[in-house]
Design an enzyme around this catalytic site. Structure first.
Site, PDB file in Angstrom:
ATOM      1  N   SER A   1       1.128  -1.106   0.059  1.00  0.00           N
ATOM      2  CA  SER A   1       0.329  -0.237   0.337  1.00  0.00           C
ATOM      3  C   SER A   1       0.940   1.546   0.171  1.00  0.00           C
ATOM      4  O   SER A   1       0.270   2.230  -0.964  1.00  0.00           O
ATOM      5  CB  SER A   1      -0.996   0.194   1.393  1.00  0.00           C
ATOM      6  OG  SER A   1      -1.538  -1.121   1.652  1.00  0.00           O
TER       7      SER A   1
ATOM      8  N   ARG B   1     -34.388 -26.011  -7.379  1.00  0.00           N
ATOM      9  CA  ARG B   1     -33.615 -26.852  -6.469  1.00  0.00           C
ATOM     10  C   ARG B   1     -34.896 -27.036  -5.152  1.00  0.00           C
ATOM     11  O   ARG B   1     -35.786 -25.662  -4.656  1.00  0.00           O
ATOM     12  CB  ARG B   1     -32.539 -25.997  -5.531  1.00  0.00           C
ATOM     13  CG  ARG B   1     -32.625 -26.927  -4.088  1.00  0.00           C
ATOM     14  CD  ARG B   1     -31.783 -28.596  -4.125  1.00  0.00           C
ATOM     15  NE  ARG B   1     -31.300 -28.869  -2.769  1.00  0.00           N
ATOM     16  CZ  ARG B   1     -31.134 -30.268  -2.751  1.00  0.00           C
ATOM     17  NH1 ARG B   1     -31.265 -30.846  -3.679  1.00  0.00           N
ATOM     18  NH2 ARG B   1     -30.818 -30.014  -1.271  1.00  0.00           N
ATOM     19  N   LYS B   2     -35.181 -28.089  -5.536  1.00  0.00           N
ATOM     20  CA  LYS B   2     -36.689 -28.114  -4.587  1.00  0.00           C
ATOM     21  C   LYS B   2     -36.187 -28.778  -3.034  1.00  0.00           C
ATOM     22  O   LYS B   2     -35.760 -29.760  -2.420  1.00  0.00           O
ATOM     23  CB  LYS B   2     -38.032 -29.123  -4.879  1.00  0.00           C
ATOM     24  CG  LYS B   2     -38.166 -29.273  -6.152  1.00  0.00           C
ATOM     25  CD  LYS B   2     -39.356 -29.561  -6.348  1.00  0.00           C
ATOM     26  CE  LYS B   2     -39.970 -28.734  -7.907  1.00  0.00           C
ATOM     27  NZ  LYS B   2     -40.214 -30.059  -9.047  1.00  0.00           N
TER      28      LYS B   2
ATOM     29  N   GLY C   1     -26.265 -23.515  -0.831  1.00  0.00           N
ATOM     30  CA  GLY C   1     -26.341 -24.489   0.495  1.00  0.00           C
ATOM     31  C   GLY C   1     -25.095 -25.529   0.592  1.00  0.00           C
ATOM     32  O   GLY C   1     -23.833 -25.039  -0.387  1.00  0.00           O
TER      33      GLY C   1
ATOM     34  N   GLU D   1      -4.653  -3.947  -7.266  1.00  0.00           N
ATOM     35  CA  GLU D   1      -5.007  -2.745  -7.596  1.00  0.00           C
ATOM     36  C   GLU D   1      -4.876  -1.702  -6.208  1.00  0.00           C
ATOM     37  O   GLU D   1      -6.072  -0.490  -6.307  1.00  0.00           O
ATOM     38  CB  GLU D   1      -5.983  -2.822  -8.663  1.00  0.00           C
ATOM     39  CG  GLU D   1      -5.697  -3.766  -9.656  1.00  0.00           C
ATOM     40  CD  GLU D   1      -5.595  -3.129 -11.593  1.00  0.00           C
ATOM     41  OE1 GLU D   1      -6.012  -1.346 -11.378  1.00  0.00           O
ATOM     42  OE2 GLU D   1      -5.426  -3.834 -11.843  1.00  0.00           O
TER      43      GLU D   1
ATOM     44  N   GLN E   1      -9.125  -1.028   1.690  1.00  0.00           N
ATOM     45  CA  GLN E   1      -8.997  -0.016   2.714  1.00  0.00           C
ATOM     46  C   GLN E   1      -8.636   1.588   2.328  1.00  0.00           C
ATOM     47  O   GLN E   1      -8.731   3.446   2.834  1.00  0.00           O
ATOM     48  CB  GLN E   1      -7.774  -0.452   3.691  1.00  0.00           C
ATOM     49  CG  GLN E   1      -8.801  -1.143   4.725  1.00  0.00           C
ATOM     50  CD  GLN E   1      -9.119  -2.083   4.136  1.00  0.00           C
ATOM     51  OE1 GLN E   1      -8.494  -3.488   3.297  1.00  0.00           O
ATOM     52  NE2 GLN E   1      -9.754  -3.103   4.624  1.00  0.00           N
TER      53      GLN E   1
HETATM   54  C1  LIG Z   1      -2.844 -12.725  -6.913  1.00  0.00           C
HETATM   55  C2  LIG Z   1      -2.120 -10.483  -6.817  1.00  0.00           C
HETATM   56  C3  LIG Z   1      -1.687  -9.927  -8.120  1.00  0.00           C
HETATM   57  C4  LIG Z   1      -1.602  -8.882  -7.776  1.00  0.00           C
HETATM   58  N1  LIG Z   1      -0.758  -8.107  -8.877  1.00  0.00           N
HETATM   59  C5  LIG Z   1      -0.568  -6.786  -9.054  1.00  0.00           C
HETATM   60  C6  LIG Z   1       0.398  -6.672 -10.036  1.00  0.00           C
HETATM   61  O1  LIG Z   1       0.470  -6.980 -11.357  1.00  0.00           O
HETATM   62  N2  LIG Z   1       1.022  -5.471  -9.773  1.00  0.00           N
HETATM   63  C7  LIG Z   1       1.158  -4.813  -8.989  1.00  0.00           C
HETATM   64  O2  LIG Z   1       1.895  -3.907  -8.510  1.00  0.00           O
HETATM   65  N3  LIG Z   1       1.035  -5.684  -8.029  1.00  0.00           N
HETATM   66  C8  LIG Z   1       0.185  -6.349  -8.063  1.00  0.00           C
HETATM   67  N4  LIG Z   1       0.210  -6.874  -6.621  1.00  0.00           N
HETATM   68  C9  LIG Z   1       0.351  -6.294  -5.373  1.00  0.00           C
HETATM   69  C10 LIG Z   1      -1.388  -5.436  -4.543  1.00  0.00           C
HETATM   70  O3  LIG Z   1      -1.517  -4.740  -5.140  1.00  0.00           O
HETATM   71  C11 LIG Z   1      -1.215  -5.190  -3.548  1.00  0.00           C
HETATM   72  O4  LIG Z   1      -0.774  -6.702  -2.488  1.00  0.00           O
HETATM   73  C12 LIG Z   1      -1.714  -4.606  -2.336  1.00  0.00           C
HETATM   74  O5  LIG Z   1      -1.968  -3.143  -3.161  1.00  0.00           O
HETATM   75  C13 LIG Z   1      -1.465  -4.150  -0.857  1.00  0.00           C
HETATM   76  O6  LIG Z   1       0.119  -4.864  -0.591  1.00  0.00           O
HETATM   77  P1  LIG Z   1      -0.119  -5.781   0.511  1.00  0.00           P
HETATM   78  O7  LIG Z   1      -0.129  -6.955  -0.188  1.00  0.00           O
HETATM   79  O8  LIG Z   1       1.761  -5.648   0.518  1.00  0.00           O
HETATM   80  O9  LIG Z   1      -0.657  -5.170   1.749  1.00  0.00           O
HETATM   81  P2  LIG Z   1      -0.622  -4.108   2.994  1.00  0.00           P
HETATM   82  O10 LIG Z   1       0.120  -2.811   2.440  1.00  0.00           O
HETATM   83  O11 LIG Z   1       1.261  -4.480   3.983  1.00  0.00           O
HETATM   84  O12 LIG Z   1      -1.290  -4.275   3.980  1.00  0.00           O
HETATM   85  C14 LIG Z   1      -2.186  -5.258   4.910  1.00  0.00           C
HETATM   86  C15 LIG Z   1      -3.438  -4.467   5.386  1.00  0.00           C
HETATM   87  O13 LIG Z   1      -3.161  -3.248   5.792  1.00  0.00           O
HETATM   88  C16 LIG Z   1      -3.574  -2.517   5.551  1.00  0.00           C
HETATM   89  N5  LIG Z   1      -3.446  -1.185   5.397  1.00  0.00           N
HETATM   90  C17 LIG Z   1      -2.252  -0.796   4.458  1.00  0.00           C
HETATM   91  N6  LIG Z   1      -2.070   0.707   4.873  1.00  0.00           N
HETATM   92  C18 LIG Z   1      -3.274   1.286   5.163  1.00  0.00           C
HETATM   93  C19 LIG Z   1      -3.360   2.320   5.512  1.00  0.00           C
HETATM   94  N7  LIG Z   1      -2.836   3.277   5.933  1.00  0.00           N
HETATM   95  N8  LIG Z   1      -5.114   2.931   6.131  1.00  0.00           N
HETATM   96  C20 LIG Z   1      -5.163   1.175   6.755  1.00  0.00           C
HETATM   97  N9  LIG Z   1      -5.317   0.067   6.095  1.00  0.00           N
HETATM   98  C21 LIG Z   1      -4.294  -0.026   5.618  1.00  0.00           C
HETATM   99  C22 LIG Z   1      -3.821  -3.432   3.852  1.00  0.00           C
HETATM  100  O14 LIG Z   1      -5.519  -2.580   3.698  1.00  0.00           O
HETATM  101  C23 LIG Z   1      -4.267  -4.319   4.445  1.00  0.00           C
HETATM  102  O15 LIG Z   1      -5.406  -4.599   4.818  1.00  0.00           O
HETATM  103  C24 LIG Z   1      -0.939  -8.246  -6.553  1.00  0.00           C
HETATM  104  C25 LIG Z   1      -1.060  -8.691  -5.449  1.00  0.00           C
HETATM  105  C26 LIG Z   1      -1.819  -9.979  -5.370  1.00  0.00           C
HETATM  106  C27 LIG Z   1      -2.314 -10.478  -4.631  1.00  0.00           C
END
Ligand SMILES: Cc1cc2nc3c(=O)[nH]c(=O)nc-3n(C[C@H](O)[C@H](O)[C@H](O)COP(=O)(O)OP(=O)(O)OC[C@H]3O[C@@H](n4cnc5c(N)ncnc54)[C@H](O)[C@@H]3O)c2cc1C
Length: 379
Positions: free
Chosen positions: A132, A268-269, A339, A363, A367
């Site tokens: 994030s 489904r019944k 179910g 993306e 949050q």
């Molecule tokens: C299957 C998959 C495909 C993906 N594809 C791509 C891709 O093609 N390219 C790419 O660049 N990335 C990709 N991602 C990465 C994705 O965008 C990130 O996983 C996402 O942005 C969250 O980052 P993180 O997993 O590090 O979670 P974190 O940032 O560590 O967050 C963990 C939790 O804390 C919460 N949180 C963090 N900061 C705050 C805040 N300030 N306030 C409130 N809550 C907060 C988050 O909402 C989350 O619930 C992919 C991820 C997955 C799982």
């Protein structure tokens, strides 16, 4: 007067996408999910429809679709398989920085070539310690002569191991935080690029998701987009644009689950009558359908604003957040209506639920979308 009627061309486009998705993707969805298998054959056939490089202008070999048209297509693909829709859509995500900030010469050189075949791009932003909080990325780019030398590892990259072109974000000055980040377009064949293992995922398992590692990767200076050190802005603008499409895909998964639940509740019944005769089931279906339509309207609004050249950060965040939450709730309710059968892998319901979950995470998590919306409200 607001008119929600699609033009004849848009209806034909939606029909083309629906036919392709139902013929070429839906029959394979369960198998690709079970085997966690990426299918290049689907990419090849999708390329033949002319829709693969949907958002790229026609002058560079793309389909030149508007954002709204892209959303119509994304909904249809995801209704057939969330994972396949994700990897076909990630091509546009990877190319969007290029569309935003690529020079005409660079587009001519790299984008046109990319669009000549069934090639996929990948968007490389996330790192192990920078999810994030994108600005805390540790990937670096240093200028040596007329090249940039890039080092860094990106995590969870959709199309990570199958893309032929990466949009890769790296800092030219770590001390400057988000102001030091640049975006580079890098052909996958460039020496120094390697990949991690394919991630074993809960859902959207057809998509190839992995680490992408750059070790002393030499990239010509002209492959840097924009003026340099404007990569954070390019990334945020890219996500503003792409979120409507991701939201549309969430609507597609929710719609597929709703349609399955309606059909099943009539068949489904129990207690001598279809379960649809119970008001408890009818009210669930009514709420599910209302949410799907509300989500679609938010998606169309966000896309329409973009197509008018207007800023849509708040609206695309609302669309993504609401559509993803809707997909999660509607698919969960659809499992409930099925179910015990909904819990079994013999039916597609549990897959819809697993696929939907990712929409609340990637993306920008939901949050983070709420932070974007609140930030705009409180400005
Ligand atoms: C299957 C998959 C495909 C993906 N594809 C791509 C891709 O093609 N390219 C790419 O660049 N990335 C990709 N991602 C990465 C994705 O965008 C990130 O996983 C996402 O942005 C969250 O980052 P993180 O997993 O590090 O979670 P974190 O940032 O560590 O967050 C963990 C939790 O804390 C919460 N949180 C963090 N900061 C705050 C805040 N300030 N306030 C409130 N809550 C907060 C988050 O909402 C989350 O619930 C992919 C991820 C997955 C799982």
């Amino acid at each position: 007067m607001i008119d929600f009627t699609l033009t004849d061309e848009q209806k034909q486009l939606r029909e083309l996408a629906r036919k392709f998705a139902q013929r070429e993707i839906a029959p394979l969805a369960a198998e690709l999910d079970r085997e966690q298998r990426f299918s290049q054959a689907i990419v090849d056939r999708y390329f033949e429809t002319g829709l693969l490089h949907s958002h790229v202008p026609e002058e560079y070999g793309g389909a030149g679709l508007t954002s709204l048209e892209g959303c119509l297509v994304a909904e249809e693909l995801a209704a057939a398989c969330g994972g396949v829709a994700s990897y076909l859509g990630a091509n546009n995500l990877g190319l969007t920085p290029f569309m935003i900030a690529g020079s005409p010469e660079l587009k001519e050189e790299l984008l046109t070539r990319h669009c000549e075949g069934p090639n996929l791009a990948a968007f490389c932003l996330t790192e192990a310690e920078a999810g994030s909080d994108v600005a805390s990325m540790r990937s670096t780019a240093r200028r040596v002569g007329d090249e940039n030398i890039i080092n860094g590892t990106k995590q969870f990259i959709t199309n990570g191991g199958v893309a032929s072109l990466y949009s890769f974000f790296a800092s030219e000055n770590l001390g400057l935080g988000h102001k030091g980040i640049s975006c580079f377009m890098v052909p996958a064949k460039t020496p120094g690029i390697s990949h991690g293992k394919k991630e074993d995922k809960m859902g959207q398992r057809a998509a190839d998701t992995r680490e992408v590692c750059f070790t002393e990767v030499h990239v010509p200076a002209r492959y840097r987009l924009g003026k340099g050190m404007d990569g954070f802005k390019i990334a945020m603008q890219t996500l503003d644009e792409s979120r409507a499409g991701v939201a549309a895909a969430a609507v597609g998964i929710a719609r597929a689950a709703l349609e399955a639940a309606i059909a099943y509740s009539k068949e489904r019944k129990q207690f001598g009558q279809p379960i649809a005769a119970n008001q408890a089931i009818q009210f669930m279906l009514a709420d599910m359908a209302t949410k799907v339509e509300a989500a679609r309207l938010l998606v169309w609004q966000a896309a329409h604003l973009h197509d008018q050249g207007l800023r849509n950060s708040k609206e695309s965040a609302m669309a993504k957040c609401f559509a993803a939450d809707t997909a999660m709730q509607v698919t969960t309710d659809a499992v409930q209506i099925f179910g015990g059968y909904g819990y079994m892998k013999d039916y597609p319901l549990e897959k819809y639920m697993r696929d939907a979950k990712l929409h609340q995470i990637y993306e920008g998590t939901n949050q983070i979308q709420r932070l974007v919306i609140a930030g705009q409200l409180l400005r």
